[in-house]
Design an enzyme around this catalytic site. Structure first.
Site, PDB file in Angstrom:
ATOM      1  CG  ASN A   8     -85.283 -36.869  30.487  1.00 21.07           C
ATOM      2  OD1 ASN A   8     -85.777 -36.397  31.511  1.00 21.07           O
ATOM      3  ND2 ASN A   8     -84.284 -36.302  29.830  1.00 21.07           N
ATOM      4  CE  LYS A  10     -85.716 -33.866  27.639  1.00 17.00           C
ATOM      5  NZ  LYS A  10     -85.205 -33.241  26.431  1.00 17.00           N
ATOM      6  CG  HIS A  93     -80.181 -34.556  29.423  1.00 14.57           C
ATOM      7  ND1 HIS A  93     -80.395 -33.377  28.757  1.00 14.57           N
ATOM      8  CD2 HIS A  93     -80.969 -35.473  28.807  1.00 14.57           C
ATOM      9  CE1 HIS A  93     -81.282 -33.571  27.790  1.00 14.57           C
ATOM     10  NE2 HIS A  93     -81.644 -34.840  27.798  1.00 14.57           N
ATOM     11  CD  GLU A  95     -82.981 -30.829  27.827  1.00 15.85           C
ATOM     12  OE1 GLU A  95     -83.523 -31.279  28.851  1.00 15.85           O
ATOM     13  OE2 GLU A  95     -83.423 -31.043  26.677  1.00 15.85           O
ATOM     14  CD  GLU A 160     -80.443 -37.986  25.190  1.00 13.71           C
ATOM     15  OE1 GLU A 160     -81.579 -38.388  24.995  1.00 13.71           O
ATOM     16  OE2 GLU A 160     -80.158 -37.140  26.055  1.00 13.71           O
ATOM     17  N   GLY A 166     -85.499 -32.707  21.136  1.00 11.13           N
ATOM     18  CA  GLY A 166     -86.672 -31.845  21.154  1.00 11.13           C
ATOM     19  C   GLY A 166     -86.910 -31.076  19.866  1.00 11.13           C
ATOM     20  CB  SER A 205     -86.329 -36.191  17.571  1.00 10.16           C
ATOM     21  OG  SER A 205     -86.200 -34.827  17.929  1.00 10.16           O
TER      22      SER A 205
HETATM   23  P1  PGA Z   1     -86.581 -35.734  22.977  1.00 10.39           P
HETATM   24  O1  PGA Z   1     -85.562 -35.660  24.215  1.00 10.39           O
HETATM   25  O2  PGA Z   1     -86.994 -37.170  22.830  1.00 10.39           O
HETATM   26  O3  PGA Z   1     -87.708 -34.831  23.361  1.00 10.39           O
HETATM   27  O4  PGA Z   1     -85.816 -35.259  21.768  1.00 10.39           O
HETATM   28  C1  PGA Z   1     -84.611 -36.678  24.419  1.00 10.39           C
HETATM   29  C2  PGA Z   1     -83.807 -36.381  25.662  1.00 10.39           C
HETATM   30  O5  PGA Z   1     -83.471 -35.226  25.913  1.00 10.39           O
HETATM   31  O6  PGA Z   1     -83.488 -37.312  26.420  1.00 10.39           O
END
Ligand code: PGA
Length: 245
Positions: A8, A10, A93, A95, A160, A166, A205
């Site tokens: 992803n 983003k 997601h 976010e 997640e 992140g 992560s």
């Molecule tokens: P990350 O993000 O691997 O940077 O923690 C995962 C995600 O949001 O899908």
């Protein structure tokens, strides 16, 4: 079942960066024992899909509207993602749930539309840190699953934990295993035998150095990778861990 390693990107990536990442992955794509998926921003889907045509690596979007077309300035429909070359889409997601107030009901509508348009949805669920500290993680994830999935769901789930995205922090292996067992039980309860076959990815992560341990856990069917998917070597390292799992 082959594991799915989904990247992803983003809101990251230029045409030049996408070109570099994809060309670095291509020589290895056929020999990996897992499925790879790249979810670039919408502006790069066509270019990435063109580079990946004829390879084993899939392309997906990061969101879509509930409608297939119409007067919705700035939005992108599932049909448009499909037309651009995507066959997958990430939905719900955290976010998007946080930045755009997306509810389970909205995610459910998007899942339905994306399936109609021929996309396979990856539906994200996960608790915040406060919810985990309160011991509410199962209640939260259970409600998200109940509210976001249609009865004829044919996609993939990504667990997640919001606090692991992140941040470089991951839950303990025991906590990941417990949550994936809970999600599996919920899916089987709702969908019967079919619920046993729905892949459940872990995200938050994931990197090359922790992927082997996470992917080896029971009921972890792959990974949804954010930051580490922007570096081809790191992403390939995760894919190689999936092969070993
Ligand atoms: P990350 O993000 O691997 O940077 O923690 C995962 C995600 O949001 O899908």
């Amino acid at each position: 079942m082959r594991q799915l390693i989904a990247g992803n990107w983003k809101m990251n990536g230029s045409r030049a960066e996408a070109d570099t990442i994809v060309r670095s992955l291509l020589p290895y794509s056929a020999g990996l024992g897992c499925d790879l998926l790249l979810c670039p921003p919408a502006t790069l889907i066509s270019a990435v899909a063109d580079l990946l045509r004829g390879t084993a690596i899939g392309v997906g979007g990061q969101d879509c509207h509930t409608m297939l077309c119409g007067a919705h300035t700035g939005d992108i429909s599932a049909a448009m993602l499909r037309d651009a070359g995507a066959t997958w889409v990430i939905l719900g997601h955290s976010e998007r749930r946080a930045d755009h107030d997306e509810t389970d009901a909205l995610v459910l509508a998007k899942v339905r539309t994306s399936t109609t348009a021929g996309l396979r949805p990856i539906v994200c669920v996960g608790e915040t840190e406060a919810q985990r500290l309160a011991g509410a993680q199962n209640a939260v994830v259970g409600a998200q699953l109940a509210g976001s999935l249609p009865d004829d769901f044919t996609g993939v789930i990504a667990y997640e934990p919001v606090w692991a995205i992140g941040t470089g922090r991951t839950p303990t292996e025991g906590d990941v295993a417990d949550m994936h067992a809970f999600i599996r039980a919920e899916l089987v309860h709702r969908f019967g035998l079919g619920g046993g076959a729905i892949p459940v990815l872990y995200g938050g992560s994931v990197k090359a150095s922790n992927a082997a341990a996470l992917l080896a856990l029971p009921d972890v069917g792959g990974a949804l990778v954010g930051g580490a998917s922007l570096k081809a070597e790191e992403f390939l390292g995760i894919a190689r861990a999936a092969f070993a799992a």
